[in-house]
Write a protein that holds these residues in place. Structure first.
Motif, mmCIF file in Angstrom:
data_model
loop_
_atom_site.group_PDB
_atom_site.id
_atom_site.type_symbol
_atom_site.label_atom_id
_atom_site.label_comp_id
_atom_site.label_asym_id
_atom_site.label_seq_id
_atom_site.Cartn_x
_atom_site.Cartn_y
_atom_site.Cartn_z
ATOM 1 N N GLN A 12 0.855 -1.177 0.000
ATOM 2 C CA GLN A 12 0.000 0.000 0.000
ATOM 3 C C GLN A 12 0.896 1.233 0.000
ATOM 4 O O GLN A 12 1.874 1.292 0.748
ATOM 5 C CB GLN A 12 -0.890 0.003 1.239
ATOM 6 C CG GLN A 12 -1.729 1.246 1.378
ATOM 7 C CD GLN A 12 -2.431 1.322 2.724
ATOM 8 O OE1 GLN A 12 -2.320 0.428 3.541
ATOM 9 N NE2 GLN A 12 -3.122 2.420 2.943
ATOM 10 N N ILE A 13 0.556 2.202 -0.825
ATOM 11 C CA ILE A 13 1.299 3.461 -0.865
ATOM 12 C C ILE A 13 0.381 4.568 -0.377
ATOM 13 O O ILE A 13 -0.727 4.731 -0.885
ATOM 14 C CB ILE A 13 1.824 3.758 -2.275
ATOM 15 C CG1 ILE A 13 2.823 2.669 -2.702
ATOM 16 C CG2 ILE A 13 2.465 5.144 -2.330
ATOM 17 C CD1 ILE A 13 3.325 2.803 -4.123
ATOM 18 N N ASP A 14 0.836 5.296 0.641
ATOM 19 C CA ASP A 14 0.044 6.397 1.179
ATOM 20 C C ASP A 14 0.937 7.456 1.795
ATOM 21 O O ASP A 14 2.159 7.408 1.656
ATOM 22 C CB ASP A 14 -1.012 5.900 2.165
ATOM 23 C CG ASP A 14 -0.425 5.233 3.413
ATOM 24 O OD1 ASP A 14 0.802 5.321 3.634
ATOM 25 O OD2 ASP A 14 -1.194 4.637 4.167
ATOM 26 N N ARG A 15 0.342 8.394 2.502
ATOM 27 C CA ARG A 15 1.074 9.462 3.178
ATOM 28 C C ARG A 15 1.662 8.917 4.484
ATOM 29 O O ARG A 15 1.068 8.053 5.112
ATOM 30 C CB ARG A 15 0.137 10.618 3.513
ATOM 31 C CG ARG A 15 -0.416 11.315 2.323
ATOM 32 C CD ARG A 15 -1.476 12.324 2.740
ATOM 33 N NE ARG A 15 -2.204 12.770 1.576
ATOM 34 C CZ ARG A 15 -2.189 14.022 1.119
ATOM 35 N NH1 ARG A 15 -1.513 14.934 1.762
ATOM 36 N NH2 ARG A 15 -2.854 14.338 0.049
ATOM 37 N N SER A 17 2.822 9.139 8.534
ATOM 38 C CA SER A 17 2.435 9.777 9.791
ATOM 39 C C SER A 17 3.713 9.956 10.603
ATOM 40 O O SER A 17 4.747 9.346 10.287
ATOM 41 C CB SER A 17 1.435 8.912 10.555
ATOM 42 O OG SER A 17 2.076 7.743 11.043
ATOM 43 N N ALA A 54 5.561 10.077 0.133
ATOM 44 C CA ALA A 54 4.814 8.828 -0.016
ATOM 45 C C ALA A 54 5.583 7.710 0.685
ATOM 46 O O ALA A 54 6.817 7.668 0.650
ATOM 47 C CB ALA A 54 4.623 8.479 -1.484
ATOM 48 N N ARG A 57 3.903 0.524 2.288
ATOM 49 C CA ARG A 57 3.717 -0.318 3.472
ATOM 50 C C ARG A 57 3.501 -1.763 3.060
ATOM 51 O O ARG A 57 2.813 -2.038 2.073
ATOM 52 C CB ARG A 57 2.504 0.149 4.267
ATOM 53 C CG ARG A 57 2.621 1.566 4.773
ATOM 54 C CD ARG A 57 1.338 2.002 5.508
ATOM 55 N NE ARG A 57 1.360 3.429 5.752
ATOM 56 C CZ ARG A 57 2.100 4.014 6.677
ATOM 57 N NH1 ARG A 57 2.864 3.288 7.463
ATOM 58 N NH2 ARG A 57 2.082 5.326 6.835
ATOM 59 N N ARG A 106 -0.194 12.408 -7.322
ATOM 60 C CA ARG A 106 -0.920 13.073 -6.231
ATOM 61 C C ARG A 106 -0.571 14.562 -6.171
ATOM 62 O O ARG A 106 -1.449 15.414 -6.055
ATOM 63 C CB ARG A 106 -0.592 12.415 -4.888
ATOM 64 C CG ARG A 106 -1.297 13.113 -3.735
ATOM 65 C CD ARG A 106 -1.193 12.474 -2.368
ATOM 66 N NE ARG A 106 -0.191 11.527 -2.076
ATOM 67 C CZ ARG A 106 0.827 11.731 -1.217
ATOM 68 N NH1 ARG A 106 0.977 12.901 -0.620
ATOM 69 N NH2 ARG A 106 1.688 10.773 -0.973
#
Length: 171
Positions: A12-15, A17, A54, A57, A106
């Protein structure tokens, strides 16, 4: 679908934290090619520049790769990519390219960027391939020039940093 694409599909690719900061620091340290910043800086980066960063995970949600960047204050349509790193166990699967493509897509949507910049030392052939292949995939030109010469670095011998300007982007 290739085996590499199937492997990436499980990620999974995301922002990021703030809680990801320590893992990004470890991935950068273990890369053995990046200039390692303080662990504190990775925590701040995950807080203050999460929108232009980015993280990839694994199935457990643990970071296994990242790309950090920021919008240049004097060029608000330019994304500067600061660092790209992938955990050794996940290299060779196209993850760095997927992270870069995802972040740029994005950032283009959110900030309407039209250009990407990064600096690469002359001996970093993996990064040179990553960014020139990015430009080829997106039909963009690449301009190169020395941004920071060796003599500008106060902490001992350092290779020059070559600025890669990639654009115009049409995503």
């Amino acid at each position: 679908m290739t085996a590499a694409q199937a492997d990436r599909a499980e990620l999974q690719i995301d922002r990021p934290s703030v809680a990801d900061g320590a893992a990004l620091w470890r991935i950068a340290r273990d890369s053995k090619t990046l200039d390692l910043n303080s662990s504190y800086s990775y925590l701040l980066w995950c807080r203050d520049f999460a929108g232009t960063t980015a993280v990839a995970r694994d199935a457990h949600g643990s970071p296994v790769g990242f790309v950090t960047g920021y919008i240049r204050p004097d060029r608000p349509r330019t994304l500067l990519v600061w660092q790209v790193a992938v955990d050794e166990a996940y290299r060779g699967r196209g993850l760095a390219a997927a992270l870069l493509d995802g972040l740029v897509a994005r950032s283009t949507g959110e900030h309407r960027i039209t250009a990407l910049e990064t600096t690469i030392s002359p001996g970093n052939s993996a990064s040179q391939r990553l960014f020139t292949s990015f430009a080829e995939r997106h039909g963009a030109d690449v301009e190169r020039e020395v941004l920071f010469d060796t003599g500008l670095f106060p902490d001992g011998p350092h290779d020059p940093e070559v600025l890669y300007r990639i654009g115009p982007l049409s995503l």
